[in-house]
Design a protein around this motif. Structure first.
Motif, short mmCIF file in Angstrom:
data_model
loop_
_atom_site.label_atom_id
_atom_site.label_comp_id
_atom_site.label_asym_id
_atom_site.label_seq_id
_atom_site.Cartn_x
_atom_site.Cartn_y
_atom_site.Cartn_z
N TYR A 306 0.85 -1.20 0.00
CA TYR A 306 0.00 0.00 0.00
C TYR A 306 0.87 1.24 0.00
CZ TYR A 306 1.11 1.55 4.70
OH TYR A 306 1.78 2.05 5.78
N LYS A 307 0.28 2.32 -0.44
CA LYS A 307 0.95 3.63 -0.38
C LYS A 307 -0.16 4.65 -0.22
CE LYS A 307 4.28 6.34 -3.01
NZ LYS A 307 5.01 6.35 -4.29
N GLY A 308 -0.14 5.38 0.86
CA GLY A 308 -1.25 6.30 1.12
C GLY A 308 -2.54 5.51 1.19
N ARG A 309 -3.50 5.85 0.34
CA ARG A 309 -4.79 5.14 0.36
C ARG A 309 -4.97 4.28 -0.90
NH1 ARG A 309 -8.33 9.62 0.33
NH2 ARG A 309 -6.51 10.92 0.09
N ILE A 310 -3.84 3.89 -1.50
CA ILE A 310 -3.88 2.96 -2.64
C ILE A 310 -3.30 1.63 -2.17
CG2 ILE A 310 -3.14 2.56 -5.02
CD1 ILE A 310 -2.62 5.56 -5.27
N CYS A 311 -3.91 0.53 -2.58
CA CYS A 311 -3.50 -0.76 -2.02
C CYS A 311 -3.67 -1.86 -3.08
CB CYS A 311 -4.41 -1.02 -0.82
SG CYS A 311 -4.02 -2.47 0.12
N LEU A 312 -2.93 -2.95 -2.92
CA LEU A 312 -2.98 -4.07 -3.87
C LEU A 312 -3.59 -5.30 -3.22
CD1 LEU A 312 0.70 -3.75 -5.16
CD2 LEU A 312 -1.37 -2.83 -6.24
N LEU A 313 -4.29 -6.10 -4.03
CA LEU A 313 -4.92 -7.33 -3.51
C LEU A 313 -4.87 -8.42 -4.59
CD1 LEU A 313 -8.23 -7.58 -1.52
CD2 LEU A 313 -7.98 -8.92 -3.61
N GLY A 314 -4.72 -9.66 -4.17
CA GLY A 314 -4.75 -10.79 -5.11
C GLY A 314 -3.51 -10.80 -5.99
N ASP A 315 -3.67 -11.22 -7.24
CA ASP A 315 -2.51 -11.32 -8.14
C ASP A 315 -1.81 -9.99 -8.34
OD1 ASP A 315 -2.88 -14.01 -8.43
OD2 ASP A 315 -3.02 -13.99 -10.62
N ALA A 316 -2.50 -8.89 -8.19
CA ALA A 316 -1.84 -7.58 -8.33
C ALA A 316 -0.77 -7.43 -7.25
CB ALA A 316 -2.88 -6.47 -8.20
N ALA A 317 -1.00 -8.04 -6.10
CA ALA A 317 -0.07 -7.92 -4.97
C ALA A 317 0.99 -9.02 -4.97
CB ALA A 317 -0.86 -7.98 -3.66
N HIS A 318 0.58 -10.26 -5.33
CA HIS A 318 1.47 -11.41 -5.12
C HIS A 318 1.16 -12.53 -6.10
CE1 HIS A 318 -2.16 -12.76 -3.13
NE2 HIS A 318 -2.08 -11.75 -2.29
N ALA A 319 1.27 -12.23 -7.39
CA ALA A 319 0.99 -13.28 -8.39
C ALA A 319 1.98 -14.42 -8.19
CB ALA A 319 1.12 -12.71 -9.79
#
Ligand SMILES: Cc1cc2nc3c(=O)[nH]c(=O)nc-3n(C[C@H](O)[C@H](O)[C@H](O)COP(=O)(O)OP(=O)(O)OC[C@H]3O[C@@H](n4cnc5c(N)ncnc54)[C@H](O)[C@@H]3O)c2cc1C
Length: 429
Positions: A306-319
Motif C-alpha cells: 500500500y501507499k497512502g490510500r492505494i492498495c494491492l490485492l490478489g494477483d496484483a499484490a502477489h501473483a
C-alpha cells in the motif's frame, strides 16, 4: 443493508479477488464500486482448485460465497479419496545419480483435510460471485490508467477518458496490474512479473472419454504425474462431468521471449514436448480439447502492498505460479482481512491505518506462497537438488509441505490485523 460508512472505495478489477472484496465490503457496510476493464465479468474455461483455508475464508467473508461455492464445487469421485488433495505417481521413467524411478510408481497420497480436493469450473464460480454483487456496483469498460490526488479525494483516470473519485483505491487488477505500477512506480524491480522458467498446457476432457482412457480411479480422482522437468495434473470439475488438465514443462533457457503469455496450442506440439512420457500422460494429452499454452510468471516480492490510500490485492499484490493451487485462495484471504479492517474504519482519515495493518499481516504469508510454489515445482519435477529422484524423500515432503497454507487459523489472522490497526497508526512511507 445500505452502506453506512463515510467513505467510498474504488475496486479496480472484477476477478475472484475483486469480487470477493466487494461482497465483503458491502457486508461491512462500506460503499464501493468495481471498475472492470472488460465489457463484462468473465473467467476462462478451466478449473481452479481451492485449499481448505480458501474455503474457510469464503465462509468468513460471507456465508453466501460459501453457498455459491457449494453450488459448483466438485470433489474426488471415490469415497476413499475424499480427503486426498492429489495422488502423486511417476509419469515418466528415468534415472539420475544412481537412482531410478519406474513408470506408474505411486509416490504419495497427499491429504489436505476432510474435504480433500475441492475444485470448480472458474466461469461457474465467477457466476456465483457475480450473483452476490448488487446491480449498479460494477462499471465495465473501465481500464485504470492513472490515479491522482485532488484535495481529500483520489481521482481514477480510465483509458476511455472518464474519471471517478474515491477515498481509497484497491487494485485487484491481476498479474499485469496497472495499480502496482502506479504504487511501486514502473521502474521498480518488483513492479512487473518475471518468468518462472515453467510453462503449462491447459485443457479439458469430457469425463466419459477420460474414464475410457484411464479407468475410473485415475479419471475421477485428482492426480499428479511426476517426471524430470515436467508434471501433469488432473482433477474433476463440473460435478464430475469434465476432467481439468494442466501439463507443465521447464523452459531450459529460462526465458520467455513471446510478448503473448497465453496462446493456442496443438496436440502435436504437446506430444513433441512430452516425448518419452508414459502411456497415461500421452493418453491425457491426446484427449485435451482446445489446449492453450501459458507462460507462468510470478511477482518478485513487493516491499509494500500500500501507499497512502492505494492498495494491492490478489494477483496484483502477489501473483504466484500455480504449483500449490493457492493463488486465488490467497486473493480470498486478502479480501477477508481487508474487508473486515475497512469495516472498522469510521473516518476517511483512518483508511491508511487499515491498509497498513493489512500489509503487515497479508504480505509475509502471501509472498511465502509465491516462493514455496516455485520450490514445489522443483519437487514435483524431480529437480530438487537434495531430493532428486529419491521418491521416499519426496513423499515425506509432499505429505506435509502445504499444511501451513491449509491449516491457517484465519480468525487469528484477522485478529492480528485488527490488533495491528489498533496499535499502529499509519506513518509516512
Ligand atoms: C495455469 C494456472 C493455474 C492456476 N490454478 C490455480 C488453482 O488451482 N488454485 C488457485 O487458488 N489459484 C490458481 N491459479 C492462480 C489464480 O488464477 C489467480 O491467483 C487468481 O485468478 C487471481 O485473481 P485476481 O482476482 O487477483 O486476478 P485476475 O483473475 O487476474 O482478475 C483481474 C481482473 O482485473 C481486470 N483488470 C486488469 N487490468 C485492469 C485495469 N487496468 N483496470 C481495471 N480492471 C483491470 C481484469 O480484466 C480481470 O477481470 C492459477 C493460475 C494459473 C496461471
Amino acid at each position: 443493508m445500505a452502506p453506512e460508512k463515510p467513505f467510498h472505495v474504488a475496486v479496480c478489477g472484477g476477478g475472484i479477488g475483486g469480487l470477493c472484496l466487494v461482497i465483503g465490503l458491502l457486508r461491512q457496510k462500506v460503499s464501493c464500486t468495481i471498475y472492470e476493464a472488460a465489457p463484462a465479468f468473465a473467467e476462462i474455461g478451466a478449473g481452479v482448485s481451492f485449499g481448505p483455508n480458501a474455503v474457510r475464508a469464503m465462509e468468513m467473508i460471507h456465508p453466501l460465497i460459501a453457498k455459491g461455492f457449494e453450488n459448483c464445487v466438485t470433489m474426488n469421485g471415490w469415497p476413499e479419496k475424499k480427503e486426498t488433495w492429489f495422488d502423486f505417481r511417476v509419469g515418466k521413467a528415468g534415472s539420475r545419480d544412481g537412482q531410478e524411478v519406474l513408470i506408474d510408481t505411486h509416490v504419495a497420497d497427499v491429504k489436505s483435510g476432510k474435504l480433500g480436493q475441492t475444485s470448480v469450473h472458474r466461469a461457474h464460480y465467477l457466476d456465483e460471485l457475480v450473483k452476490l454483487v448488487p446491480h449498479g456496483v460494477a462499471k465495465f469498460g473501465k481500464r485504470l490508467k492513472d490515479i491522482t490526488e485532488e484535495g481529500d479525494k483520489l481521482v481514477l483516470l480510465f483509458e476511455d477518458g472518464t474519471r471517478e473519485e474515491a477515498d481509497a483505491v484497491i487494485g485487484c487488477d491481476g498479474i499485469k496490474s496497472r495499480t502496482r505500477h502506479i504504487l511501486l512506480e514502473a521502474d521498480h524491480p518488483a513492479a512487473s512479473a518475471v518468468f518462472s522458467g515453467k510453462y503449462a498446457y491447459r485443457g479439458l476432457i469430457p469425463m466419459d472419454k477420460a474414464v475410457d482412457a484411464l479407468g475410473d480411479e485415475l479419471a475421477r480422482n485428482s492426480q499428479i504425474y511426476m517426471g524430470y522437468r515436467g508434471h501433469v495434473l488432473t482433477f474433476p470439475i463440473d460435478k464430475g462431468k469434465t476432467m481439468n488438465v494442466v501439463a507443465f514443462r521447464t523452459k531450459l533457457d529460462g526465458e520467455w521471449e513471446d510478448p503473448m503469455w497465453v496462446r493456442p496450442s496443438t496436440t502435436e506440439e504437446m506430444f513433441a514436448d512430452f516425448v518419452g512420457w508414459g502411456d497415461k500422460v500421452r493418453k491425457i494429452l491426446g484427449l485435451m480439447e482446445n489446449p492453450d499454452v501459458w507462460a507462468l510468471f510470478d511477482h518478485p516480492p513487493a516491499p509494500v502492498f500500500y501507499k497512502g490510500r492505494i492498495c494491492l490485492l490478489g494477483d496484483a499484490a502477489h501473483a504466484t505460479t500455480p504449483h500449490q493451487g493457492a493463488g486465488a485462495g490467497q486473493a480470498i484471504e486478502d479480501a477477508l482481512v481487508l474487508s473486515v479492517l475497512l469495516g472498522q474504519v469510521n473516518s476517511p482519515a483512518n483508511l491508511e491505518d487499515a491498509l497498513k495493518a493489512y500489509d503487515a499481516v497479508r504480505r509475509p504469508r502471501s509472498q511465502r506462497v509465491v516462493t514455496t510454489s516455485r520450490e514445489a515445482s522443483h519437487l514435483y519435477e524431480l529437480e530438487n537438488a537434495s531430493i532428486g529422484f529419491d521418491l521416499e524423500k519426496a513423499r515425506r515432503q509432499l505429505e506435509v509441505r502445504c499444511k501451513w497454507i491449509w491449516d491457517e487459523d484465519l480468525s487469528t489472522q484477522v485478529k492480528m490485523a485488527q490488533d495491528a490497526m489498533a496499535k499502529r497508526p499509519a506513518g509516512k512511507l
